[in-house]
Design a protein around this motif. Structure first.
Motif, PDB file in Angstrom:
ATOM      1  N   THR B  96      22.853  44.563  31.475  1.00  0.00           N
ATOM      2  CA  THR B  96      24.296  44.535  31.752  1.00  0.00           C
ATOM      3  C   THR B  96      24.988  43.425  30.962  1.00  0.00           C
ATOM      4  N   PHE B 181      32.180  49.700  30.221  1.00  0.00           N
ATOM      5  CA  PHE B 181      33.010  48.558  30.588  1.00  0.00           C
ATOM      6  C   PHE B 181      33.565  47.861  29.360  1.00  0.00           C
ATOM      7  N   GLN B 185      36.308  41.562  33.891  1.00  0.00           N
ATOM      8  CA  GLN B 185      36.671  41.906  35.271  1.00  0.00           C
ATOM      9  C   GLN B 185      35.898  43.133  35.727  1.00  0.00           C
ATOM     10  N   GLN B 186      35.799  44.131  34.823  1.00  0.00           N
ATOM     11  CA  GLN B 186      35.051  45.340  35.178  1.00  0.00           C
ATOM     12  C   GLN B 186      33.577  45.011  35.422  1.00  0.00           C
ATOM     13  N   GLY B 188      32.466  42.528  36.806  1.00  0.00           N
ATOM     14  CA  GLY B 188      32.352  41.992  38.149  1.00  0.00           C
ATOM     15  C   GLY B 188      31.920  43.032  39.176  1.00  0.00           C
ATOM     16  N   PHE B 189      32.256  44.300  38.911  1.00  0.00           N
ATOM     17  CA  PHE B 189      31.865  45.387  39.815  1.00  0.00           C
ATOM     18  C   PHE B 189      30.355  45.441  40.016  1.00  0.00           C
ATOM     19  N   ILE B 190      29.634  45.092  38.945  1.00  0.00           N
ATOM     20  CA  ILE B 190      28.181  45.168  39.027  1.00  0.00           C
ATOM     21  C   ILE B 190      27.667  44.275  40.150  1.00  0.00           C
ATOM     22  N   ASN B 191      28.229  43.051  40.232  1.00  0.00           N
ATOM     23  CA  ASN B 191      27.799  42.140  41.289  1.00  0.00           C
ATOM     24  C   ASN B 191      28.210  42.634  42.672  1.00  0.00           C
ATOM     25  N   ILE B 192      29.423  43.254  42.724  1.00  0.00           N
ATOM     26  CA  ILE B 192      29.912  43.759  44.009  1.00  0.00           C
ATOM     27  C   ILE B 192      28.957  44.825  44.547  1.00  0.00           C
ATOM     28  N   ILE B 193      28.371  45.599  43.647  1.00  0.00           N
ATOM     29  CA  ILE B 193      27.424  46.635  44.067  1.00  0.00           C
ATOM     30  C   ILE B 193      26.045  46.025  44.352  1.00  0.00           C
TER      31      ILE B 193
END
Lengths: 308, 270
Positions: B96, B181, B185-186, B188-193
């Motif tokens: 990533t 991506f 900012q996009q 960041g979604f990886i960490n949210i998941i």
């Protein structure tokens, strides 16, 4: 004449509703140094990417060593050395590592590349920087390394996109000298530039591009002869008076171009013309007699200057 | 004919594949040799810290755990789950953030695609590199666990190929997702998941504690399959369910490779 290495017919590239390249034709012969001259946005880089088999075309045909780059991308790319406009050296690696791994991308044996690296370091005058990370190099050094990198695979054709843009005058001259050596060795060069002095120095033959189309084709000297006079007299009267005296002056020469800051008078004898102007009691604040250049050719063809 | 052209004509290369994904590993090694070791060490240390904090901290409170009909010591229960986590972390790190950098900042893939390499060479090479990192993490973790005396039997060695499959799946999927991506900012979604998936996928407790519908959601997510797969091999408890987990990861790998190579072509060969 033997078959050209590159043959382009009716090449067109459309992005959405913008036509970047509009039906251009040209050939490049083996050993030739061929240039695409034009301002930014003329479609030069797009044309280069299509030649480099990294972009598709909308219509027309392209043959590089008898092969369509769109169908035989990897094979065509094996014949090419690429020097892109932006520096894209591998920032995590040293000078020699950059050359080495690039050769590996082509599938070259390690032994072959290691011998080649010595030759290329000498060519690029980077022997003393061999183990330095590329971020620490100056702009001119980076560009020389990028050219050396493009030569690792001993390409049949070297494609250079704006090779000296962003370099200081000294670095440019070193680079021109290196490219001139390649030309002498018989490497086929294709380059884009918006510097007319670069085109005059390096190109055997060139096309003048504007808004996606080819405006003229020939040798630098041939184009100047065809589209311009032998000499140019540049005169300035100050921005307000330029317009005032323009009609009177235009009677005195073959052709005249009015630029915002100066008047360009095309003539066979600049000094003589300057005397005539003095005799007519018109006194320019500054004057300069020079030989015609590709800049004048471009101005004649498009009504605009190369660098705006 | 130059040597480069000879190589190109000898290999039956297509527009997508030149048959040289291994040069990506060579490049990875050259860059790794001189890079900082800190991210590598932290990626490895994280599951070890989890093991110490939860295993010895919580473990004393929890005592034994009953999962799948057998009752075992809590620390022993979480070890294989954390091994799967470790494999995932290693694979995700490279596929990533590192891939994002090479796509958008250093433009490394663009450069590679101006040589005879094809998109599939890059996808396979980069994913293999991420897989190797995942494998190294899980080997390191297994070593620590063995030193602590938590390996139940020689079966645990089979957990390594299982963890590799998990790493391969996450690497492949991670690179595919990253290729879409464009901004940090996009990313960041990886960490949210990842964070909730890490916490809730059953590495720290059996998912049977959840209500039925939560359990079903967890069972769709890849990490649960990874944990169950590693755990099955760890305890030598091989059932037909293992095949489902393996199939899940094979599908993940295939989909990731397919999407990544198509996406690279769309990005750089247009």
């Amino acid at each position: 004449m033997s078959k050209p290495l590159i043959s382009v017919r009716g090449l067109t590239k459309v992005f959405g509703d913008f036509t970047a390249v509009n039906g251009i034709n040209f050939d490049v012969a083996k050993g030739e140094s061929f240039g695409l001259l034009g301002p930014n946005g003329a479609g030069k880089s797009t044309t280069m990417r299509i030649l480099a088999a990294t972009s598709t075309r909308t219509s027309g045909t392209v043959e590089i060593l008898d092969k369509d780059p769109e169908k035989f991308g990897p094979l065509v790319r094996a014949h090419l050395g690429i020097v892109p406009q932006e520096d894209n050296l591998d920032g995590e690696l040293t000078v020699t590592e950059n050359l080495f791994i690039y050769g590996r991308y082509f599938g070259l044996p390690k032994k072959f590349i290691k011998a080649k690296i010595e030759e290329l370091l000498e060519f690029a005058q980077l022997e003393e920087k061999r183990d330095v990370k590329v971020q620490a190099l100056s702009g001119g050094m980076k560009r020389r390394l990028t050219i050396a990198r493009g030569l690792v695979s001993e390409p049949d054709i070297l494609l250079l996109d704006e090779p000296t843009t962003g370099l200081d005058p000294q670095a440019r001259h070193i680079l021109w000298d290196r490219l001139f050596r390649l030309k002498e060795q018989g490497v086929t060069l294709v380059l884009t530039t918006h510097f007319m002095d670069e085109a005059e120095q390096l190109c055997d033959r060139l096309v003048v591009m504007d808004k996606g189309a080819i405006m003229a084709e020939g040798s630098p000297q041939g184009l100047i002869k065809q589209y311009s006079s032998k000499e140019v007299l540049e005169v300035r009267f100050g921005s307000d008076r330029n317009k005032e005296v323009a009609p009177q002056l235009s009677q005195m020469c073959e052709r005249m171009e009015t630029l915002p800051d100066r008047l360009l008078m095309y003539t066979e004898d600049g000094e003589k013309l300057l005397e005539q102007i003095a005799a007519a009691k018109l006194h320019p604040t500054t004057s300069l007699v020079r030989r015609s250049s590709l800049e004048d050719v471009f101005l004649r063809l498009t009504g605009r200057t190369l660098i705006e | 004919m130059s040597a480069a052209v000879e190589v190109a004509e000898k290999k039956k290369s297509s527009a997508m594949y030149a048959g040289r994904p291994y040069v990506l590993l060579e490049r990875g090694w050259l860059a790794f040799r001189s890079s900082t070791w800190i991210p590598v060490v932290t990626g490895f240390v994280e599951p070890v810290l989890f093991l110490l904090a939860f295993g010895y901290g919580m473990g004393n409170l929890v005592g034994d755990v009953t999962a799948g009909g057998t009752t075992i010591d809590y620390t022993l229960f979480i070890a294989p789950g954390l091994l799967a986590n470790s494999a995932m972390n290693g694979a995700i790190y490279d596929s990533t953030w590192n891939v994002f950098w090479k796509l958008n900042e250093s433009k490394l893939y663009k450069t590679m695609l101006s040589t005879p390499l094809g998109p599939l060479d890059i996808a396979l090479g980069e994913i293999s590199w991420a897989l190797i990192r995942g494998l190294v993490y899980s080997l390191g973790f297994l070593t620590v666990v063995t030193v602590l005396g938590l390996t139940p039997s020689v079966w645990a060695l089979l957990a390594i190929p299982a963890a590799s499959l998990v790493a391969f799946g996450f690497a492949s999927f991670g690179m595919a997702v990253t290729s879409y991506f464009k901004t940090y900012q996009q990313m960041g979604f990886i960490n949210i998941i990842l964070l909730p998936m890490t916490l809730f996928s059953g590495s720290l407790y059996p998912i049977s504690v959840y209500p039925d519908w939560v359990e079903k959601i967890i069972m769709v997510l890849p990490l649960w399959h990874g944990i169950e797969l590693v755990r099955a091999f760890w305890f030598g408890n091989i059932t037909s369910g293992v095949l489902v987990h393996i199939a899940y990861f094979v599908a993940m790998i295939a989909a990731g490779l397919f999407v990544t190579s198509r996406r690279l072509r769309a990005l750089f060969l247009r």
